[in-house]
Design a protein around this motif. Structure first.
Motif, PDB file in Angstrom:
ATOM      1  N   ASN A  74       8.875-141.550 -18.419  1.00 42.03           N
ATOM      2  CA  ASN A  74       8.465-141.816 -17.045  1.00 42.03           C
ATOM      3  C   ASN A  74       6.974-142.083 -17.058  1.00 42.03           C
ATOM      4  O   ASN A  74       6.254-141.593 -17.942  1.00 42.03           O
ATOM      5  CB  ASN A  74       8.761-140.636 -16.114  1.00 42.03           C
ATOM      6  N   VAL A  75       6.500-142.833 -16.098  1.00 42.17           N
ATOM      7  CA  VAL A  75       5.072-143.136 -15.990  1.00 42.17           C
ATOM      8  C   VAL A  75       4.635-142.847 -14.559  1.00 42.17           C
ATOM      9  O   VAL A  75       5.276-143.277 -13.599  1.00 42.17           O
ATOM     10  CB  VAL A  75       4.787-144.617 -16.326  1.00 42.17           C
ATOM     11  N   THR A  76       3.553-142.093 -14.426  1.00 46.85           N
ATOM     12  CA  THR A  76       3.042-141.779 -13.101  1.00 46.85           C
ATOM     13  C   THR A  76       1.571-142.193 -13.004  1.00 46.85           C
ATOM     14  O   THR A  76       1.056-142.881 -13.895  1.00 46.85           O
ATOM     15  CB  THR A  76       3.245-140.281 -12.783  1.00 46.85           C
TER      16      THR A  76
ATOM     17  N   LYS B 206       1.046-146.734 -13.718  1.00 44.94           N
ATOM     18  CA  LYS B 206       2.274-147.463 -13.394  1.00 44.94           C
ATOM     19  C   LYS B 206       2.117-148.979 -13.543  1.00 44.94           C
ATOM     20  O   LYS B 206       3.102-149.684 -13.781  1.00 44.94           O
ATOM     21  CB  LYS B 206       2.734-147.127 -11.969  1.00 44.94           C
ATOM     22  N   GLU B 207       0.912-149.464 -13.400  1.00 44.03           N
ATOM     23  CA  GLU B 207       0.653-150.889 -13.597  1.00 44.03           C
ATOM     24  C   GLU B 207       0.226-151.176 -15.034  1.00 44.03           C
ATOM     25  O   GLU B 207       0.671-152.152 -15.646  1.00 44.03           O
ATOM     26  CB  GLU B 207      -0.407-151.373 -12.611  1.00 44.03           C
TER      27      GLU B 207
ATOM     28  N   ALA C 180       4.795-152.706 -10.684  1.00 45.76           N
ATOM     29  CA  ALA C 180       4.605-151.352 -11.191  1.00 45.76           C
ATOM     30  C   ALA C 180       5.935-150.826 -11.712  1.00 45.76           C
ATOM     31  O   ALA C 180       6.999-151.202 -11.220  1.00 45.76           O
ATOM     32  CB  ALA C 180       4.072-150.436 -10.094  1.00 45.76           C
TER      33      ALA C 180
ATOM     34  N   ASN D 118       7.969-147.065 -13.362  1.00 41.48           N
ATOM     35  CA  ASN D 118       7.846-145.615 -13.536  1.00 41.48           C
ATOM     36  C   ASN D 118       8.827-145.066 -14.563  1.00 41.48           C
ATOM     37  O   ASN D 118       8.845-143.867 -14.821  1.00 41.48           O
ATOM     38  CB  ASN D 118       8.017-144.888 -12.203  1.00 41.48           C
TER      39      ASN D 118
ATOM     40  N   ASN E 128      11.941-149.307 -12.177  1.00 41.22           N
ATOM     41  CA  ASN E 128      11.263-148.585 -11.098  1.00 41.22           C
ATOM     42  C   ASN E 128      12.297-147.781 -10.320  1.00 41.22           C
ATOM     43  O   ASN E 128      12.977-148.318  -9.451  1.00 41.22           O
ATOM     44  CB  ASN E 128      10.508-149.546 -10.177  1.00 41.22           C
TER      45      ASN E 128
ATOM     46  N   ASP F 181      11.572-145.250  -8.376  1.00 40.66           N
ATOM     47  CA  ASP F 181      11.066-144.945  -7.025  1.00 40.66           C
ATOM     48  C   ASP F 181      11.724-145.897  -6.028  1.00 40.66           C
ATOM     49  O   ASP F 181      12.161-145.496  -4.947  1.00 40.66           O
ATOM     50  CB  ASP F 181       9.545-145.122  -6.960  1.00 40.66           C
TER      51      ASP F 181
END
Length: 260
Positions: A65-67, A71-72, A89, A91, A100, A102
């Motif tokens: 996961n990327v926060t 994210k970009e 972006a 995540n 993504n 989200d």
């Protein structure tokens, strides 16, 4: 108790200044409950070290996961699926591809909560607002942004117009769906708390002042914890093809006093 061995899959979340993250608690509980031999860690990386470390993490981990704030930045290291190309972006990463969740979480939660809507006002024009804008626009909503800095909102609107999404700036407070994508749930004025549904990305406390005010008016709500858990479970479906029910994860977090 997880028994780590050579077959244990490594996953984790990448961000900066993220000691608060609930992701390891959520995913490790889920993995154990589902009998998945995996461990999930938090990788707190300084901006100056991101490129070097992240490139290696993509290669050695089973999924990521990327926060914030990456994210970009993470997009250049993965194959870009159509949705993250649109949103700009990601995540979630699996097998070298970016996703993504989200976006998936907001789209599914809104669809479950309300049947029909036409107008959506989003407070905030930062990274968190992007997934909400695309999810709501794809559900047929007309989007308006209210942001403290009008220039930032206009920049986002101009960028998204090139992707086919027209956004009005500071045009109306009354809408069918009100979204707070800022870290401050009090950013939404009381007179704007109306319509059919109020969404607050803040998840500590779970029942924020905005959620309380909306519920006191009989308005349906989606809180930040619901979004956090749903996007996490959507990520697990990408990684393993299965996940727990959201309610089971939320119950665990309350029992462990990780949320209140």
């Amino acid at each position: 108790m997880l028994e780590i061995n050579y077959n244990t899959k490594l996953l984790g979340v990448v961000g900066e200044n993220i000691p608060y993250t609930l992701s390891p608690a959520i995913h490790n509980f889920s993995f154990q409950s589902l009998g998945i031999n995996a461990v999930y860690l938090a990788f707190d990386i300084k901006k100056k070290d991101f490129d070097q470390i992240f490139r290696g993490l993509v290669k050695i981990t089973y999924g990521l996961n990327v926060t914030i704030p990456y994210k970009e930045d993470a997009m250049k290291y993965v194959e870009q699926t159509d949705i993250i190309k649109r949103i700009g972006a990601l995540n979630t990463i699996f097998e070298g591809k970016g996703y993504n969740t989200d976006y998936l979480a907001i789209k599914s939660l809104v669809s479950e909560r309300v049947d029909s809507f036409n107008t959506c006002t989003i407070f905030g024009a930062g990274g968190a607002s992007r997934a909400a804008i695309f999810a709501l626009a794809d559900l047929g909503c007309s989007i308006s942004i209210i942001n403290r800095t009008k220039e930032k909102a206009e920049k986002l609107a101009n960028e998204l117009e090139e992707k086919g999404i027209k956004i009005k700036i500071n045009s109306y407070c009354n809408a069918d769906i009100i979204v707070n994508s800022t870290p401050n749930s009090d950013f939404v004025p009381d007179e704007c708390i109306n319509g059919k549904l109020v969404i607050d990305f803040v998840y500590k406390p779970v029942v924020t002042s905005l959620i309380k005010k909306a519920q006191s008016k009989g308005i349906k709500t989606i809180n930040g914890l619901e979004i956090l858990v749903r996007q996490a479970m959507e990520a697990e479906k990408i990684w393993f093809g299965k996940s727990l029910e959201d309610e089971e994860v939320v119950k665990y977090l309350y029992a462990r006093k990780l949320v209140w």
